[in-house]
Design a protein around this motif. Structure first.
Motif, PDB file in Angstrom:
ATOM      1  N   ARG A  71      -0.670  45.713-118.951  1.00 30.75           N
ATOM      2  CA  ARG A  71      -1.387  46.579-119.780  1.00 30.75           C
ATOM      3  C   ARG A  71      -1.354  47.867-119.240  1.00 30.75           C
ATOM      4  N   HIS A  72      -0.940  48.059-118.056  1.00 28.12           N
ATOM      5  CA  HIS A  72      -0.981  49.426-117.095  1.00 28.12           C
ATOM      6  C   HIS A  72       0.121  49.559-116.362  1.00 28.12           C
ATOM      7  N   ILE A  73       0.994  50.689-116.393  1.00 24.82           N
ATOM      8  CA  ILE A  73       1.930  50.806-115.235  1.00 24.82           C
ATOM      9  C   ILE A  73       1.501  52.182-114.644  1.00 24.82           C
ATOM     10  N   MET A  74       1.506  51.912-113.295  1.00 23.90           N
ATOM     11  CA  MET A  74       1.242  53.176-112.341  1.00 23.90           C
ATOM     12  C   MET A  74       2.467  53.645-111.813  1.00 23.90           C
ATOM     13  N   ALA A 123       4.136  63.951-125.417  1.00 22.55           N
ATOM     14  CA  ALA A 123       4.564  62.865-126.500  1.00 22.55           C
ATOM     15  C   ALA A 123       4.463  61.641-125.831  1.00 22.55           C
ATOM     16  N   LEU A 124       4.960  61.514-124.503  1.00 25.07           N
ATOM     17  CA  LEU A 124       4.958  60.184-123.559  1.00 25.07           C
ATOM     18  C   LEU A 124       3.456  59.582-123.492  1.00 25.07           C
ATOM     19  N   ASP A 125       2.622  60.414-123.564  1.00 23.27           N
ATOM     20  CA  ASP A 125       1.103  60.156-123.121  1.00 23.27           C
ATOM     21  C   ASP A 125       0.749  59.502-122.188  1.00 23.27           C
ATOM     22  N   ILE A 126       1.390  60.293-121.188  1.00 25.40           N
ATOM     23  CA  ILE A 126       1.179  59.706-119.741  1.00 25.40           C
ATOM     24  C   ILE A 126      -0.138  60.256-118.837  1.00 25.40           C
ATOM     25  N   ALA A 127      -0.725  59.656-118.310  1.00 24.27           N
ATOM     26  CA  ALA A 127      -1.978  60.334-117.754  1.00 24.27           C
ATOM     27  C   ALA A 127      -1.493  60.773-116.269  1.00 24.27           C
ATOM     28  N   LEU A 128      -1.753  62.296-116.031  1.00 24.07           N
ATOM     29  CA  LEU A 128      -1.088  62.930-114.877  1.00 24.07           C
ATOM     30  C   LEU A 128      -2.111  63.047-113.829  1.00 24.07           C
ATOM     31  N   VAL A 129      -1.931  62.552-112.592  1.00 22.26           N
ATOM     32  CA  VAL A 129      -2.838  62.845-111.685  1.00 22.26           C
ATOM     33  C   VAL A 129      -2.277  63.213-110.257  1.00 22.26           C
ATOM     34  N   ASP A 130      -2.997  63.516-109.329  1.00 28.05           N
ATOM     35  CA  ASP A 130      -2.389  64.030-108.062  1.00 28.05           C
ATOM     36  C   ASP A 130      -2.904  62.896-106.888  1.00 28.05           C
TER      37      ASP A 130
END
Length: 216
Positions: A71-74, A123-130
């Motif tokens: 349900r989640h891809i990191m 539009a890919l709706d990806i959460a972006l983190v460092d």
């Protein structure tokens, strides 16, 4: 296909033959160095390389999501290879995939190539983190040499291990499992690999594409 279960950070992780990790407790796939658009970037510079790597990578993600109920891809960095990775054909394929997998949570821990390529399309709706990005006992990173809280899961170096006999040698993608960090192989097609020398305390798991084997 046969994976290998390891316990790190107090959690069970499944090392997959497809060069990814599955965290069953969180139903999370962990993917390192997918390098979308690398072939397109080479073609933009006049280098004749094969087409179809984006479709191959996306099909690989589809298979793993279905096989494990993720349900989640990191993504552990280097999601896009270069600015040329924003080519229309690459973007259209990725957006079509996202439409099919709209229920998935996606998180990208930015890597060095992402800093040059720019962020993925909104539009890919990806959460972006460092990096480091922590969930539970794990610190999700791109670079494996960071000083982080918890157990690090990282990529960046595309590790391969050389299995040698007197007359021949074979380079296989590998997972490097240490006391304080794990380095994942590169998931992406057309990304190459770097032969590693294990450090003290490292366990090496190679993947043939069909099974994961402990070799050290």
């Amino acid at each position: 296909m046969s994976g290998a279960m390891v316990k790190v950070g107090g959690e069970q992780l499944l090392l997959l033959p497809e060069k990814a990790v599955f965290w069953p407790a969180e139903r999370m796939l962990v993917i390192a160095d997918i390098h979308f658009g690398k072939a397109a970037a080479f073609r933009a510079q006049g280098v004749p390389v094969p087409r179809g790597t984006t479709s191959e990578n996306l099909a690989g993600l589809d298979f793993l999501v279905a096989a494990h109920g993720a349900r989640h891809i990191m993504f552990l960095g280097d999601f896009l290879h270069a600015r040329a990775s924003h080519a229309s054909s690459t973007q259209q394929a990725m957006l079509a995939w996202r439409g099919r997998q709209s229920g998935l949570d996606l998180t990208l821990v930015r890597g060095n190539h992402d800093l040059h390529a720019g962020d993925p399309a909104a539009a890919l709706d990806i959460a972006l983190v460092d990096e480091p990005y922590t969930i539970g006992p794990f610190a999700f990173c791109h670079h494996p040499d960071m000083d982080v809280p918890g157990y690090a899961l990282a990529g960046h170096i595309h590790p391969v291990y050389v299995l040698a006999t007197r007359s021949d040698a074979l380079r296989l993608p590998c997972f490097v499992v240490g006391r304080e960090r794990m380095i994942l192989p590169s998931f992406g097609s057309f990304t190459g690999g770097h032969a590693i020398r294990p450090e003290a305390g490292d366990s090496i798991y190679v993947t043939s594409g069909e099974a994961v084997h402990s070799v050290r």
